[in-house]
Design a protein around this motif. Structure first.
Motif, short mmCIF file in Angstrom:
data_model
loop_
_atom_site.label_atom_id
_atom_site.label_comp_id
_atom_site.label_asym_id
_atom_site.label_seq_id
_atom_site.Cartn_x
_atom_site.Cartn_y
_atom_site.Cartn_z
N THR A 7 28.74 -30.45 8.77
CA THR A 7 29.40 -29.91 7.60
C THR A 7 29.35 -28.40 7.63
N SER A 8 30.49 -27.76 7.41
CA SER A 8 30.52 -26.30 7.38
C SER A 8 29.74 -25.80 6.18
N THR A 9 28.79 -24.90 6.42
CA THR A 9 28.00 -24.32 5.34
C THR A 9 28.16 -22.82 5.40
N VAL A 72 32.38 -25.13 -4.42
CA VAL A 72 33.11 -25.10 -3.15
C VAL A 72 33.03 -26.46 -2.47
N PRO A 73 34.16 -27.07 -2.12
CA PRO A 73 34.10 -28.36 -1.42
C PRO A 73 33.58 -28.20 -0.01
N ARG A 74 32.94 -29.25 0.51
CA ARG A 74 32.47 -29.23 1.90
C ARG A 74 33.60 -29.62 2.84
N ARG A 75 34.27 -30.73 2.53
CA ARG A 75 35.35 -31.23 3.38
C ARG A 75 36.54 -31.59 2.52
N VAL A 93 41.88 -24.16 2.75
CA VAL A 93 40.59 -24.80 3.04
C VAL A 93 39.75 -23.87 3.91
N ALA A 98 35.45 -24.17 4.10
CA ALA A 98 35.26 -25.62 4.12
C ALA A 98 35.84 -26.21 5.41
N ASP A 122 35.45 -34.53 -0.17
CA ASP A 122 35.23 -34.22 -1.57
C ASP A 122 36.51 -34.37 -2.38
N ASP A 165 29.66 -23.27 12.49
CA ASP A 165 30.20 -24.11 11.43
C ASP A 165 31.43 -24.85 11.94
#
Length: 529
Positions: A7-9, A72-75, A93, A98, A122, A165
């Protein structure tokens, strides 16, 4: 590899207005600052400058935040194709730092819902005609365009991302009957862009065809090859791929990129006249084998263009090897595939025989900066990587995240030659259909899930114009082929549905009691004549 590990953080809180954008969006934003009034996108009869496209991406990014109450959405799933929502949405996105997960509007809803669940989305950003899609996550559609100054004030600042990420996740066909999620890092895509942008002279004035759906990773070349350099993405209309030469000439395309089957289709329709693309500068092909006959037909139509054959699975970030054609092949080579050539910088490879030893012919295994970090589902990692030491490779059988030094097993058989690597086909039941990677086992699993079907086999057979087609055979009680194929269309994308289904009393077996695919192929071939 755990699901959360891909997951991009985004680094930092992303609230500083002067935070330097990074990753894919950073490359677009840098171009937008340098060339705000240059055309970035042409789609559906509309022209979008970098300034306007950036404004749209900012507006959509704000929408995605508002839907989640500012979180903020993750995906984010992107359910759009060849509309401005697709392209501005992809950027939105990325602007949020994300992970984008492209979804196919033409795919069956059940398959899209399954991917949405597996990707742990999400929310989904959808073009307006997909707003009612029955998915297990919220579906939002874009707002109407408003004044740019208002949109720019409301747009959230770009969030920085780390090189490791994940930028996007694509789902490929899986042998177990379920799609496999392939996460690709910003680091890998940026290394890819660092190679292809200068190699193909991309920049202001470049006009790139956009022939691939966003669910096909090669689309990233079209989008970010252009947007990282100041080029223009030109999206063909619904019928333009049937007459590519007319599209190239009408739109003054400088860089063409497609699967080779487009060439065969255009030639069959007599839409590839010699000299019909005199201003095309680059012709790139990837996604399936390119034959010398296809290359010759295209080069005759685009005599001034440099033609390259590219190769690469999704797991190695778009393409990872290249072969530039010089001169014409002899008539005896017309049906022979063009070599896939040499690997890109930052990658190294092994060609391994069945014992895991280096050989002149065997399975291609690759490692380096473009290699993905492992599948979304750790179970899919099992057996897909090798560790090489002391002159021999050993297969990694666990599901742990693959170490950077491990080689990815492509499953492709190659031969080392003076022209570089030559692709000899697959080692397993994987084939390319219309450029998409298809596991025959996934189609067979879907067939066996249809009531009444006991067992099933799917074969790839040569079709018209050099294209590969699918034919299936099954056993069962009172099976109606048309009913079974209709059921498949509700579960699988159209390109994965066999053209024919033959019902047999029993599948042929070989001496070991296994399905005799060679005998079955002969039977299906004979039945099609």
């Amino acid at each position: 590899m755990s699901d959360d590990s891909v997951t991009s953080t985004p680094a930092g809180d992303g609230t500083a207005a002067d935070a330097a954008p990074s990753g894919l969006y950073g490359r677009f934003a840098a171009t937008a600052r340098r060339h705000p009034d240059t055309v970035a996108l042409e789609v559906g009869g509309e022209t979008y400058t970098y300034r306007r496209l950036e404004s749209l991406a900012g507006r959509l990014a704000r929408l995605l935040l508002d839907v989640r109450g500012g979180a903020v959405p993750r995906r984010v799933g992107l359910l759009a194709s060849r509309t401005v929502t697709a392209y501005a949405g992809y950027l939105a996105v990325q602007r949020l730092g994300a992970v984008v997960v492209p979804l196919g509007p033409a795919f069956p809803v059940a398959r899209t819902a399954d991917i949405a669940a597996r990707a742990r989305l999400d929310l989904v950003l959808a073009q307006p005609d997909q707003a009612q899609a029955a998915l297990p996550v919220p579906v939002v559609t874009p707002l109407a365009e408003g004044p740019d100054d208002v949109a720019d004030r409301l747009a959230p600042p770009p969030r920085p991302v780390a090189a490791d990420d994940v930028a996007y996740v694509l789902f490929t066909s899986g042998s177990t009957g379920t799609p496999k999620g392939v996460p690709v890092r910003h680091r890998s895509v940026e290394a890819y862009l660092d190679h292809v942008v200068p190699r193909y002279g991309l920049g202001v004035g470049s006009r790139l065809s956009q022939t691939f759906d966003l669910t096909f990773d090669l689309s990233v070349f079209d989008l970010f090859g252009a947007w990282a350099s100041g080029g223009t993405v030109v999206v063909p209309g619904p019928h333009d791929l049937l007459a590519p030469a007319r599209f190239v000439a009408r739109e003054d395309i400088t860089h063409w990129f497609s699967v080779p089957s487009v060439v065969s289709l255009a030639a069959r329709l007599r839409q590839l006249a010699p000299g019909s693309m005199p201003r095309l500068r680059w012709s790139l092909f990837c996604g399936e084998p390119l034959t010398h006959a296809q290359a010759a037909a295209w080069r005759a139509a685009a005599p001034a263009a440099v033609t390259e054959n590219l190769y690469g699975p999704t797991e190695l970030t778009l393409s990872c090897s290249q072969f530039r054609l010089d001169g014409a092949a002899g008539p005896e080579e017309a049906g022979v595939a063009v070599p896939i050539g040499t690997l890109y910088p930052g990658l190294d490879h092994l060609v391994l025989d069945e014992d895991g030893c280096p050989a002149a012919e065997g399975e291609l295994c690759v490692r380096g900066v473009q290699r993905f970090p492992g599948y979304l589902d750790p179970e899919d990692n099992r057996g897909r990587f090798v560790r090489y030491a002391d002159g021999r490779a050993t297969v990694v059988t666990d599901t742990a995240p693959p170490e950077p030094g491990l080689y990815y097993r492509t499953g492709d058989r190659v031969r080392v030659s003076g022209a570089g690597l030559v692709h000899l086909g697959r080692l397993d039941q994987q084939v390319k259909i219309q450029g998409y990677r298809v596991e025959l086992g996934e189609i067979e699993a879907a067939l066996r899930a249809v009531p009444g079907v006991r067992d099933a086999v799917v074969l790839a057979l040569p079709g018209t114009g050099g294209q590969t087609g699918l034919a299936a055979a099954c056993t069962g009680d009172a099976v109606d082929p048309s009913v079974v194929l209709t059921a498949l269309r509700s579960r699988l994308p159209a390109y994965m549905v066999p053209a024919s289904l033959t019902v047999l009393d029993a599948l042929p077996l070989n001496a070991n009691g296994k399905t005799d695919r060679t005998a079955l192929r002969r039977a299906l071939d004979a039945g099609s004549r």
